[in-house]
Scaffold this motif. Structure first.
Motif, PDB file in Angstrom:
ATOM      1  N   CYS B  92       7.096  -5.016   3.807  1.00 51.30           N
ATOM      2  CA  CYS B  92       6.437  -6.099   4.120  1.00 51.30           C
ATOM      3  C   CYS B  92       6.304  -6.867   4.900  1.00 51.30           C
ATOM      4  CB  CYS B  92       7.334  -7.071   2.953  1.00 51.30           C
ATOM      5  SG  CYS B  92       6.885  -6.710   0.878  1.00 51.30           S
ATOM      6  N   ALA B  93       7.123  -6.683   5.914  1.00 55.64           N
ATOM      7  CA  ALA B  93       6.794  -7.258   7.601  1.00 55.64           C
ATOM      8  C   ALA B  93       7.188  -6.350   8.353  1.00 55.64           C
ATOM      9  CB  ALA B  93       8.356  -7.642   7.829  1.00 55.64           C
ATOM     10  N   VAL B  94       6.579  -4.240   8.000  1.00 57.19           N
ATOM     11  CA  VAL B  94       6.216  -3.743   8.862  1.00 57.19           C
ATOM     12  C   VAL B  94       4.499  -3.467   8.463  1.00 57.19           C
ATOM     13  CG1 VAL B  94       6.452  -1.309  10.183  1.00 57.19           C
ATOM     14  CG2 VAL B  94       8.060  -3.168   9.133  1.00 57.19           C
ATOM     15  N   HIS B  95       4.746  -3.097   7.483  1.00 56.60           N
ATOM     16  CA  HIS B  95       3.771  -2.194   6.927  1.00 56.60           C
ATOM     17  C   HIS B  95       2.856  -3.691   5.624  1.00 56.60           C
ATOM     18  CE1 HIS B  95       5.645   1.113   8.108  1.00 56.60           C
ATOM     19  NE2 HIS B  95       4.409   1.645   8.962  1.00 56.60           N
ATOM     20  N   GLY B  96       3.292  -4.905   5.055  1.00 57.26           N
ATOM     21  CA  GLY B  96       2.603  -5.101   3.954  1.00 57.26           C
ATOM     22  C   GLY B  96       3.407  -4.894   3.397  1.00 57.26           C
ATOM     23  N   GLY B  97       3.987  -4.042   2.730  1.00 56.70           N
ATOM     24  CA  GLY B  97       4.421  -4.280   1.703  1.00 56.70           C
ATOM     25  C   GLY B  97       3.472  -4.024  -0.148  1.00 56.70           C
ATOM     26  N   THR B 141      -2.248 -10.753   6.151  1.00 55.06           N
ATOM     27  CA  THR B 141      -2.808 -10.382   7.280  1.00 55.06           C
ATOM     28  C   THR B 141      -1.071  -9.201   8.130  1.00 55.06           C
ATOM     29  OG1 THR B 141      -4.478 -12.044   8.016  1.00 55.06           O
ATOM     30  CG2 THR B 141      -2.972  -9.858   9.551  1.00 55.06           C
ATOM     31  N   LEU B 142      -0.954  -8.423   8.764  1.00 51.98           N
ATOM     32  CA  LEU B 142       0.035  -7.748   9.176  1.00 51.98           C
ATOM     33  C   LEU B 142       0.884  -8.840  10.080  1.00 51.98           C
ATOM     34  CD1 LEU B 142      -0.149  -4.020   9.769  1.00 51.98           C
ATOM     35  CD2 LEU B 142       0.566  -5.417   7.996  1.00 51.98           C
ATOM     36  N   ILE B 143       2.176  -8.707   9.872  1.00 51.83           N
ATOM     37  CA  ILE B 143       2.809  -9.946  11.675  1.00 51.83           C
ATOM     38  C   ILE B 143       2.319  -9.159  12.302  1.00 51.83           C
ATOM     39  CG2 ILE B 143       4.499 -10.762  12.132  1.00 51.83           C
ATOM     40  CD1 ILE B 143       6.231 -11.026   8.615  1.00 51.83           C
ATOM     41  N   ILE B 153      12.327  -2.076  10.763  1.00 52.18           N
ATOM     42  CA  ILE B 153      12.330  -1.453  10.221  1.00 52.18           C
ATOM     43  C   ILE B 153      12.778  -1.670   9.065  1.00 52.18           C
ATOM     44  CG2 ILE B 153      15.325  -1.726   9.092  1.00 52.18           C
ATOM     45  CD1 ILE B 153      16.121  -4.232  11.343  1.00 52.18           C
ATOM     46  N   PRO B 154      11.191  -0.494   9.201  1.00 51.92           N
ATOM     47  CA  PRO B 154      10.296  -0.356   7.434  1.00 51.92           C
ATOM     48  C   PRO B 154      11.314   0.238   6.187  1.00 51.92           C
ATOM     49  CG  PRO B 154      10.939   2.385   8.691  1.00 51.92           C
ATOM     50  CD  PRO B 154      11.764   1.405   9.912  1.00 51.92           C
ATOM     51  N   GLY B 155      10.447  -0.163   4.906  1.00 51.20           N
ATOM     52  CA  GLY B 155      11.530   0.634   3.222  1.00 51.20           C
ATOM     53  C   GLY B 155      11.233  -0.005   3.006  1.00 51.20           C
ATOM     54  N   CYS B 156      11.484   0.101   2.157  1.00 54.75           N
ATOM     55  CA  CYS B 156      11.463  -1.155   0.269  1.00 54.75           C
ATOM     56  C   CYS B 156      12.554  -0.828  -0.510  1.00 54.75           C
ATOM     57  CB  CYS B 156      10.137  -1.484  -0.365  1.00 54.75           C
ATOM     58  SG  CYS B 156       9.890  -2.740  -1.224  1.00 54.75           S
ATOM     59  N   PRO B 157      13.199  -1.302  -0.040  1.00 54.68           N
ATOM     60  CA  PRO B 157      14.065  -2.498   1.460  1.00 54.68           C
ATOM     61  C   PRO B 157      14.462  -1.690   2.222  1.00 54.68           C
ATOM     62  CG  PRO B 157      15.935  -2.101  -0.709  1.00 54.68           C
ATOM     63  CD  PRO B 157      14.909  -1.434  -1.311  1.00 54.68           C
ATOM     64  N   PRO B 158      15.000  -1.674   3.015  1.00 61.14           N
ATOM     65  CA  PRO B 158      15.592  -0.607   4.385  1.00 61.14           C
ATOM     66  C   PRO B 158      16.986  -0.510   3.157  1.00 61.14           C
ATOM     67  CG  PRO B 158      14.004  -2.870   5.271  1.00 61.14           C
ATOM     68  CD  PRO B 158      14.084  -2.414   4.178  1.00 61.14           C
ATOM     69  N   LEU B 446      -1.252  -0.600   2.510  1.00 59.27           N
ATOM     70  CA  LEU B 446      -2.968  -1.169   2.037  1.00 59.27           C
ATOM     71  C   LEU B 446      -3.104  -2.161   3.252  1.00 59.27           C
ATOM     72  CD1 LEU B 446      -5.515  -0.359   0.112  1.00 59.27           C
ATOM     73  CD2 LEU B 446      -4.677  -3.428  -0.465  1.00 59.27           C
ATOM     74  N   ALA B 447      -2.134  -3.258   3.613  1.00 57.39           N
ATOM     75  CA  ALA B 447      -2.143  -4.372   4.397  1.00 57.39           C
ATOM     76  C   ALA B 447      -2.511  -3.412   5.536  1.00 57.39           C
ATOM     77  CB  ALA B 447      -1.502  -5.646   4.362  1.00 57.39           C
ATOM     78  N   ALA B 448      -2.673  -2.404   6.037  1.00 57.82           N
ATOM     79  CA  ALA B 448      -2.352  -1.918   7.162  1.00 57.82           C
ATOM     80  C   ALA B 448      -3.598  -1.015   7.233  1.00 57.82           C
ATOM     81  CB  ALA B 448      -1.296  -0.775   7.246  1.00 57.82           C
ATOM     82  N   SER B 449      -4.421  -0.345   6.165  1.00 59.02           N
ATOM     83  CA  SER B 449      -5.132   0.504   6.184  1.00 59.02           C
ATOM     84  C   SER B 449      -6.104   0.694   6.713  1.00 59.02           C
ATOM     85  CB  SER B 449      -4.872   0.960   4.079  1.00 59.02           C
ATOM     86  OG  SER B 449      -6.333   1.821   4.192  1.00 59.02           O
ATOM     87  N   THR B 450      -6.476   1.610   7.073  1.00 57.69           N
ATOM     88  CA  THR B 450      -8.166   1.475   7.723  1.00 57.69           C
ATOM     89  C   THR B 450      -9.138   2.234   6.906  1.00 57.69           C
ATOM     90  OG1 THR B 450      -8.189   3.571   8.820  1.00 57.69           O
ATOM     91  CG2 THR B 450      -7.064   1.188  10.052  1.00 57.69           C
ATOM     92  N   LEU B 451      -8.274   2.599   5.607  1.00 58.37           N
ATOM     93  CA  LEU B 451      -9.759   3.294   4.488  1.00 58.37           C
ATOM     94  C   LEU B 451     -10.516   2.273   3.967  1.00 58.37           C
ATOM     95  CD1 LEU B 451      -7.269   5.410   2.846  1.00 58.37           C
ATOM     96  CD2 LEU B 451      -8.554   6.330   5.220  1.00 58.37           C
ATOM     97  N   GLY B 452     -10.289   0.724   3.690  1.00 62.29           N
ATOM     98  CA  GLY B 452     -11.576   0.344   3.858  1.00 62.29           C
ATOM     99  C   GLY B 452     -11.906   0.302   2.323  1.00 62.29           C
ATOM    100  N   TYR B 453     -10.599   0.867   1.320  1.00 62.97           N
ATOM    101  CA  TYR B 453     -11.211   0.288  -0.136  1.00 62.97           C
ATOM    102  C   TYR B 453     -11.768  -0.391  -0.200  1.00 62.97           C
ATOM    103  CZ  TYR B 453      -7.183   3.788  -0.579  1.00 62.97           C
ATOM    104  OH  TYR B 453      -6.564   4.600   0.060  1.00 62.97           O
TER     105      TYR B 453
END
Lengths: 415, 461
Positions: B92-97, B141-143, B153-158, B446-453
């Motif tokens: 979540c904190a890294v990529h929005g989760g 928005t990403l932190i 530290i990525p991972g859900c959870p790390p 998805l919150a980090a995505s540039t794909l513009g769904y």
């Protein structure tokens, strides 16, 4: 002049809670608000997802109790699609649910609640925490850690991961336990049962030390909402049982939950107040979680736990309304969880690879899954289209069943 | 002395914290090292105590979750002020989760469903709560786009191991320094080779002149290069000119020189190349994946990269020159592995048949999921998790560690992977079978995505 006391945040609570206490000119408490200040909108963003993937998203509702949030939506989709699961899958799910119940209840008892009891509620806030309990009482601390570790490792063995498990799938489980893994857990069972008995001793000593508090503070008659299988305590499958403030038990088919449970949206909290619909709001405010389960059950599913239940009823009655009795009820449930774990680990079905129904087909319709999570009834209602995509979802999350009741308790204690 | 740390839960599930607690008896090793000044679920310090601390008082601050509410955003900014190092802990904190999936909808739709439309809400009772609650942000928005984040530290959870490794690593950076450390001197000051036999005089790279004094090992006294593990000195030694001239005379690196420079930069700049977590200021990672982001400048007729990791001009120029030399060097190695590269399942390079959904049949334990036709994000997911899902749970990788370093868009990368795997089929046909690409390929990003769904409209993309 009206004064306001603000507690921000409420500590030793997972999630976001604040407290607003309003005190009138006469110095008396006028109002207490329990403010839950975050929500993440799962009920909306599950729309459009693959139904079979919902159980791989929703564990992120709660990192402490992700197991029920993995198992329950799986049951809901199976209900919607009309899928039966093989007996080994049923038992694996019971086992992982009880492993979670065990570690979560112990986390609650030793990390969240015990600092008050073991160190005293007036201890320095810098010290009133589990870190200090471990330091001051290293033996108790190490035992508590070993118990939680056992529960979490068992969850990880069956679920893949203990936090955000992944092994349940519509139709069963992706794999059974290996014999090797089963044996390694079986070897630890005797020690864990001893630990459980010691925990009961510690808890009963707390009961004796604080008997006045238990019997006098926060005694609030409310409704209770639990789940039983024909009157017997069960956390994996059963129907809704409501207990009225005067102790009357009423059974309801959980498929008719919409007639039984209503949600009131308060202006001051993102968590809704659930209530018993036939009694209306706020009269029908009920409490969930372990005391509700205990009050709803005629008996526990296992012998030691049932004995502990009888002991509690002898001392504080058949349907106690004492808020502090929650800790006692939690310990009784912990005993049952450990006994269930021991029984299930010895069941040959746990290592039976026939744990998945192979011909699963989506169909249009809606389904409901219900379990008892460590903090209350957890209910998922999922609408699927003919291709198995989620059209919409309604969730009644365990903690939610307690928000209105907690507010009522806080009001009572504050006054 | 224990290091002051704070753990802040934003809108989240507490699963990263639970993953840390899963160390259980291992906690007995880490807890004495930490002075926990804020951790609401565990200790009783209130929010006002955090606000009252001087800025920068806390050494390491961990953020779990996303900025869903305005309170979250305020807490993120507060933590940045109070903490020297900010760690984004978890997907979540890294990529929005997974909460980033809410970005498929407008805020009004989210609020309407949650507070008005739910089937169990009593008719007429529901509208958005507004009293003593913070209000919602329009979208996730990403932190890192709100504040500067130092460690990810990525991972859900790390995994528990990932988090402990990061904590212990950070403790080595910020924990008690050796009493002998002296930043006003350099390693050269105690070097037996200073007057005779200096490695630099032989043309060998040695970084003692720009490294703080105080180490007991003194590699150069044993005839070995100083790689700078005591980190920058405030007063470089006299030999620094020699070091500069050697670096400037190099036209192309030998394999040994390349390895020496990379080893030096790792230790000297305190960046980790452990793989399970990464630093914002990791100049080597940036060199590997975004070399074009560096500005090249000329110093005394020689080209260097414009960097300032230390604030000391001489040293910064040395670092810039070292990075410039590595930049296009074939010996420069930096790898970021995918889950696939650690997966034990057998790959037969077989083209998948029709795509299957996970409830269909039961996947085999020993063969690649993709080759069985099941969607698995292993090829586009950063390694570090221990491949638990594919190898222990018979479940495909969901992509929770996010893309490997250097891959910008996890979903787009997966679509092209899938397209090339199914080369005998029309890629459009393959992708048309996927009814929810956002939920499958960008479940955690998805919150980090540039794909513009497109915003969600009943089952559409």
């Amino acid at each position: 002049m009206v004064k306001e006391i603000i507690v921000e945040p409420i500590t030793r609570l997972e999630g976001h809670g604040g407290l607003h206490i309003k005190i009138g000119a006469n110095g008396k408490v006028q109002d207490v608000q329990f403010n839950i200040t975050s929500t993440r909108f799962f009920e909306k963003f599950l729309e459009g997802r693959y139904c079979e993937h919902i159980p791989r998203i929703t564990p992120r509702i709660c990192g402490i109790c992700p197991i029920p949030h993995h198992i329950t939506p799986t049951k809901a989709v199976e209900d919607a699609w009309g899928v039966e699961i093989p007996a080994p899958a049923y038992k694996l799910r019971q086992l992982i649910m009880n492993a979670k119940q065990y570690s979560s209840h112990l986390l609650h008892f030793y990390a969240l609640a015990a600092p008050d009891f073991l160190l005293g509620p007036m201890a320095d806030p810098a010290l009133r925490n589990v870190v200090h309990v471990i330091k001051e009482m290293p033996e108790v601390g190490a035992m508590a850690l070993k118990m939680m570790d056992f529960g979490q490792k068992l969850c990880a063995e069956i679920g893949g991961k203990s936090v955000h498990p992944i092994s349940a799938i519509v139709g069963g489980m992706k794999k059974s336990m290996s014999e090797e893994a089963r044996d390694s857990f079986l070897k630890q069972v005797d020690e864990q049962i001893e630990f459980t008995k010691k925990t009961v001793e510690i808890a009963l000593k707390v009961v004796d030390d604080y008997f006045d508090v238990i019997t006098n503070i926060g005694v609030i008659p409310t409704y209770y909402l639990g789940m039983t299988k024909n009157g017997v305590h069960d956390i994996y499958e059963g129907d809704i049982r409501v207990v009225t403030p005067d102790g009357k038990k009423i059974d309801h088919d959980y498929h008719k939950y919409l007639d039984i449970i209503g949600e009131h949206v308060p202006a001051h909290s993102y968590a809704t107040h659930t209530y018993y619909k036939p009694a209306g709001y706020p009269e029908g405010i009920y409490r969930g979680n372990c005391l509700a389960m205990i009050n709803a059950s005629d008996k526990m599913a296992t012998p030691l736990a049932d004995q502990a239940l009888k002991q509690m009823r002898e001392r504080i009655g058949v349907c106690p309304h004492n808020t502090f009795a929650y800790h006692w009820a939690r310990i009784i449930e912990t005993v049952e969880a450990m006994e269930m774990i021991a029984t299930l680990l010895k069941d040959p079905d746990i290592v039976n690879p026939d744990c998945k129904t192979l011909d699963v087909e989506p169909r249009a319709g809606n389904g409901i899954g219900m379990t008892e999570a460590p903090r209350g009834i957890l209910l998922y209602h999922i609408w699927s289209d003919e291709q198995g995509m989620c059209e919409k979802a309604n969730l009644l999350v365990a903690t939610n069943h307690n928000i209105a009741g907690i507010e009522k308790s806080l009001m009572h204690v504050a006054k | 002395m224990p290091v002051k740390v704070a753990f802040m839960q934003l809108s989240s599930c507490w699963g990263c914290h639970q993953s840390l607690l899963n160390a259980h008896l291992g906690l007995l090793r880490v807890l004495p090292e930490l002075d926990i000044v804020y951790w609401p679920a565990v200790v009783d310090f209130k929010h006002e105590s955090l606000v009252a601390r001087p800025d920068g008082d806390i050494v390491v601050g961990f953020l779990e979750g996303v900025a869903r509410t305005k309170q979250d955003t305020a807490n993120i900014k507060l933590m940045r002020k109070k903490c020297q190092i900010i760690v984004a802990m978890g997907a979540c904190a890294v990529h929005g989760g997974v909460y980033g999936l809410a970005n498929l909808f407008d805020k009004d739709e989210l609020i309407a469903r949650k507070f008005t439309e739910l089937e169990s809400i009593s008719e007429g009772s529901g509208s958005e709560p507004t009293v003593h609650v913070p209000g919602f942000e329009d979208h996730i928005t990403l932190i890192k786009d709100i504040i500067d984040v130092d460690v990810f530290i990525p991972g859900c959870p790390p995994t528990t191991e990932n988090i402990l490794a990061a904590i212990f690593y950070l403790l080595t950076l910020v924990g008690e320094k050796p009493a002998t450390l002296d930043k006003n001197k350099s390693v050269c000051d105690k070097c037996h080779l200073l007057k005779e036999g200096c490695l630099l005089d032989k043309g060998t790279l040695c970084f003692g002149s720009i490294t703080a004094a105080g180490c007991e090992e003194m590699c150069p006294n044993k005839g070995e290069t100083c790689y700078g593990c005591f980190r920058p000195t405030a007063k470089p030694g006299k030999k620094v000119e020699k070091l500069v001239s050697i670096l400037e005379s190099i036209n192309s690196l030998t394999p040994e020189q390349a390895a020496t420079i990379q080893h030096f930069l790792d230790l000297y700049l305190g960046v980790s190349n452990i793989g399970n977590f990464y630093f914002r200021g990791d100049l080597i990672q940036r060199l590997a994946y975004e070399p074009e982001s560096y500005a090249v400048k000329e110093v005394d007729g020689k080209l260097t990269l414009d960097v300032s990791p230390t604030g000391n001009k001489i040293i910064d120029n040395i670092a810039g020159t070292a990075l410039y030399l590595l930049k296009d060097d074939p010996n420069f190695k930096y790898s970021s592995k995918s889950v696939c590269s650690h997966c034990e399942r057998e790959v037969a390079d077989k083209v998948p048949g029709d795509l299957k959904r996970d409830y269909q049949g039961l996947s085999k334990m020993d063969t690649c999921f993709l080759e069985q036709g099941y969607i698995c994000l292993g090829p586009v997911t950063q390694a570090g998790c221990g491949t638990i899902c594919p190898n222990k749970a018979n479940a495909p990788c969901l992509g929770c560690y996010g893309p490997p370093v250097g891959v910008k868009e996890q979903g787009a990368k997966f679509m092209s992977t899938l397209g090339s795997l199914c080369a005998d089929k029309d890629p459009d046909d393959v992708l048309n079978q996927i009814k929810d690409p956002a939920g499958l390929f960008n479940r955690f990003t998805l919150a980090a995505s540039t794909l513009g769904y497109k915003r969600h409209d009943k089952g559409g993309e």
